[in-house]
Design an enzyme around this catalytic site. Sequence first.
Site, mmCIF file in Angstrom:
data_model
loop_
_atom_site.group_PDB
_atom_site.id
_atom_site.type_symbol
_atom_site.label_atom_id
_atom_site.label_comp_id
_atom_site.label_asym_id
_atom_site.label_seq_id
_atom_site.Cartn_x
_atom_site.Cartn_y
_atom_site.Cartn_z
ATOM 1 N N GLN A 117 0.440 -1.278 0.394
ATOM 2 C CA GLN A 117 -0.255 0.274 0.257
ATOM 3 C C GLN A 117 0.937 1.401 0.091
ATOM 4 O O GLN A 117 1.464 1.489 1.016
ATOM 5 C CB GLN A 117 -1.073 0.375 0.721
ATOM 6 C CG GLN A 117 -1.912 1.246 0.865
ATOM 7 C CD GLN A 117 -2.868 1.357 1.908
ATOM 8 O OE1 GLN A 117 -2.443 1.230 3.508
ATOM 9 N NE2 GLN A 117 -3.992 1.203 2.161
ATOM 10 N N HIS A 183 -2.935 4.336 -0.952
ATOM 11 C CA HIS A 183 -3.823 4.532 0.275
ATOM 12 C C HIS A 183 -4.221 5.813 -0.490
ATOM 13 O O HIS A 183 -4.360 7.111 0.279
ATOM 14 C CB HIS A 183 -2.923 4.422 0.861
ATOM 15 C CG HIS A 183 -3.835 4.395 2.089
ATOM 16 N ND1 HIS A 183 -5.152 4.627 2.374
ATOM 17 C CD2 HIS A 183 -3.451 4.442 3.504
ATOM 18 C CE1 HIS A 183 -5.993 3.977 3.831
ATOM 19 N NE2 HIS A 183 -4.679 4.297 4.355
ATOM 20 N N ALA A 185 -7.605 6.595 0.003
ATOM 21 C CA ALA A 185 -9.176 6.285 0.728
ATOM 22 C C ALA A 185 -8.693 7.444 2.840
ATOM 23 O O ALA A 185 -6.949 7.342 2.868
ATOM 24 C CB ALA A 185 -9.551 5.092 1.292
ATOM 25 N N TYR A 188 -6.496 10.066 4.104
ATOM 26 C CA TYR A 188 -4.600 10.183 4.350
ATOM 27 C C TYR A 188 -4.946 11.548 2.840
ATOM 28 O O TYR A 188 -5.753 11.803 2.441
ATOM 29 C CB TYR A 188 -4.174 9.099 4.066
ATOM 30 C CG TYR A 188 -4.321 8.234 5.467
ATOM 31 C CD1 TYR A 188 -3.535 9.074 6.830
ATOM 32 C CD2 TYR A 188 -4.647 7.722 5.575
ATOM 33 C CE1 TYR A 188 -3.227 8.117 7.372
ATOM 34 C CE2 TYR A 188 -5.168 6.954 6.454
ATOM 35 C CZ TYR A 188 -4.607 7.647 7.879
ATOM 36 O OH TYR A 188 -4.706 6.727 9.156
HETATM 37 C C1 LIG Z 1 -4.755 -0.969 14.133
HETATM 38 C C2 LIG Z 1 -5.536 -0.501 12.834
HETATM 39 C C3 LIG Z 1 -4.876 -0.428 11.326
HETATM 40 C C4 LIG Z 1 -4.878 -0.057 10.077
HETATM 41 N N1 LIG Z 1 -4.537 0.080 9.021
HETATM 42 C C5 LIG Z 1 -4.479 1.033 8.074
HETATM 43 C C6 LIG Z 1 -3.532 1.255 7.226
HETATM 44 O O1 LIG Z 1 -2.053 1.512 7.075
HETATM 45 N N2 LIG Z 1 -3.796 0.890 5.542
HETATM 46 C C7 LIG Z 1 -5.796 1.194 5.348
HETATM 47 O O2 LIG Z 1 -6.077 1.538 4.361
HETATM 48 N N3 LIG Z 1 -6.815 0.612 6.510
HETATM 49 C C8 LIG Z 1 -6.268 0.616 7.988
HETATM 50 N N4 LIG Z 1 -6.965 0.057 8.245
HETATM 51 C C9 LIG Z 1 -8.121 -0.357 8.003
HETATM 52 C C10 LIG Z 1 -8.111 -1.438 7.348
HETATM 53 O O3 LIG Z 1 -7.354 -2.156 6.774
HETATM 54 C C11 LIG Z 1 -10.040 -2.338 7.231
HETATM 55 O O4 LIG Z 1 -10.269 -1.544 6.553
HETATM 56 C C12 LIG Z 1 -11.059 -2.195 8.698
HETATM 57 O O5 LIG Z 1 -10.773 -2.198 9.591
HETATM 58 C C13 LIG Z 1 -12.109 -2.529 8.700
HETATM 59 O O6 LIG Z 1 -11.741 -3.978 8.443
HETATM 60 P P1 LIG Z 1 -12.006 -4.681 9.676
HETATM 61 O O7 LIG Z 1 -13.824 -4.184 9.573
HETATM 62 O O8 LIG Z 1 -12.452 -6.429 9.094
HETATM 63 O O9 LIG Z 1 -11.381 -4.634 10.362
HETATM 64 C C14 LIG Z 1 -6.375 -0.432 9.562
HETATM 65 C C15 LIG Z 1 -7.622 -0.772 10.719
HETATM 66 C C16 LIG Z 1 -6.378 -1.107 12.341
HETATM 67 C C17 LIG Z 1 -8.020 -1.456 12.805
#
Ligand SMILES: Cc1cc2nc3c(=O)[nH]c(=O)nc-3n(C[C@H](O)[C@H](O)[C@H](O)COP(=O)(O)O)c2cc1C
Length: 453
Positions: A117, A183, A185, A188
């Site tokens: 990413q 990224h 979305a 950012y």
């Molecule tokens: C601790 C944490 C860190 C995350 N870091 C990123 C990231 O670096 N880039 C990103 O696009 N999404 C990030 N996300 C979002 C997740 O990729 C995901 O899209 C979001 O949590 C929804 O999915 P889930 O319900 O399975 O957690 C992060 C989520 C969490 C909880």
Amino acid sequence: MASSAAVGAHEPESPQSPDPIFEPLQFRNLTVKNRLFRSNIAGRFDNYDGSGNPLRYNWELKFARGGVGAIISSFVPVSAEGRIVPNYATIEHDDRIPFWRELGRRVHEHDCRFIMQLSHSGRQRDIVGFDQPIGLAPTDDPDDVNGLHANRMTTEQIAGLVQKFAQGARRAREAGLDGVELHSANGYLFTQFLSSAINDRDDEYGGALENRARFLLEVIGAVRAEVGDDFHFQSKLSAVDYNNAVFPWQARGNTIEDTVQVARWAEQAGIDAVHVSAGSMFPHPRNPAGTFPVETAARTYSALLGSGIYTLRNYLIFRTPGLREVFKWAWERTVPELDEIEGLNLDNARRIKEAVSVPVICTGGFQTASVIRRALEDQVCDGVSMARTLVANNDLPNLFAAGHEQAPRPCTYCNKCLVNTPANPLGCYEESRFSTRQEMIDQILSVYRPSAV
Ligand SMILES: Cc1cc2nc3c(=O)[nH]c(=O)nc-3n(C[C@H](O)[C@H](O)[C@H](O)COP(=O)(O)O)c2cc1C
Ligand code: SF4
């Protein structure tokens, strides 16, 4: 603790074969063995200067072993000033390539693909490193969560950053990785350009949607020109900004109609897939959707105290009984009910899928085989990505393959993992999911064990 209904639901079933979850997904330039992606997530496992640390191998291998078809990395900054926190591995120089090459090699041993990413924080950062005191953004306004300042970019700086994304993509390719994701979305840098609620420019990068999308489309063009036509390249988009979810007096930001148009342009400019998310900031009530554990934040948010103009305010809110309940109420006001979190972005994914011909991956709460299967069968999306649900159960894909409907102890969407990240290693912090507190601690610290490599 898993509800009794959920415990019953994890018994093996006999899905009709072939199971759409385990059908390979064919992108234009990449084949993934199943429809399950590890969504972007990682802790501060790397070195302060952005060089990689083998802890990240341990982390990613948990998911490769657990059976996902592909891992989409966490936020990988294309330049030092684009970091959200120190201790995240970057792709800013060629000397970063060997680390990522080794990571890709180890992940590939498990028949798992690895997509990097490519990221830039813009104004939305958490912990400001001593060497990155001020960020670069399309606007001078501070971010709404922590209140971190950034300088409005000149058009020369924008052109320079476009090339940094292209060089990041080249390095990912040279490292033998399987693709890159922008990224674009979750608040950012790209969101800051795209969002009508954030972008306040009056030059060719602001105003009408086609101007706000210009930076994204220039980056897509530059990356495609640099990596060629045969390398997988996708974009993560917030389908809807929901910019007024926490602060109702603010503008709503981009709608699904705006993002459908952006996705069409992105496809024309050269992307191979769209990854659908939500929200004009991170975190956001709808991403990752769930409760906001203010008691945990009271302990961990102190790591951000030296950062932005709102951090002291936030800290005092989290530390003050009464006020923190008000914050919790304001945050959770627009969060879907717990039983509606799984697949909360599916309607928006469907709208985008109807508008583009490239595959669509949807994120948000997925952890039930029948829910994922139905989304695939109904052609709402072509794959799903999972973050917290795999942190809770690294082997969820293997459980699905064995016929389970859910893991015995599903993720509760409590967001304690998220709120712990500023201060503590990433892992599952929901004590009710473990037999003992020690079992939870062992699980969190397992990433430090060399035997996990
Ligand atoms: C601790 C944490 C860190 C995350 N870091 C990123 C990231 O670096 N880039 C990103 O696009 N999404 C990030 N996300 C979002 C997740 O990729 C995901 O899209 C979001 O949590 C929804 O999915 P889930 O319900 O399975 O957690 C992060 C989520 C969490 C909880
Ligand atoms: S702490 Fe565990 S149960 Fe809670 S959201 Fe994170 S992974 Fe899920």
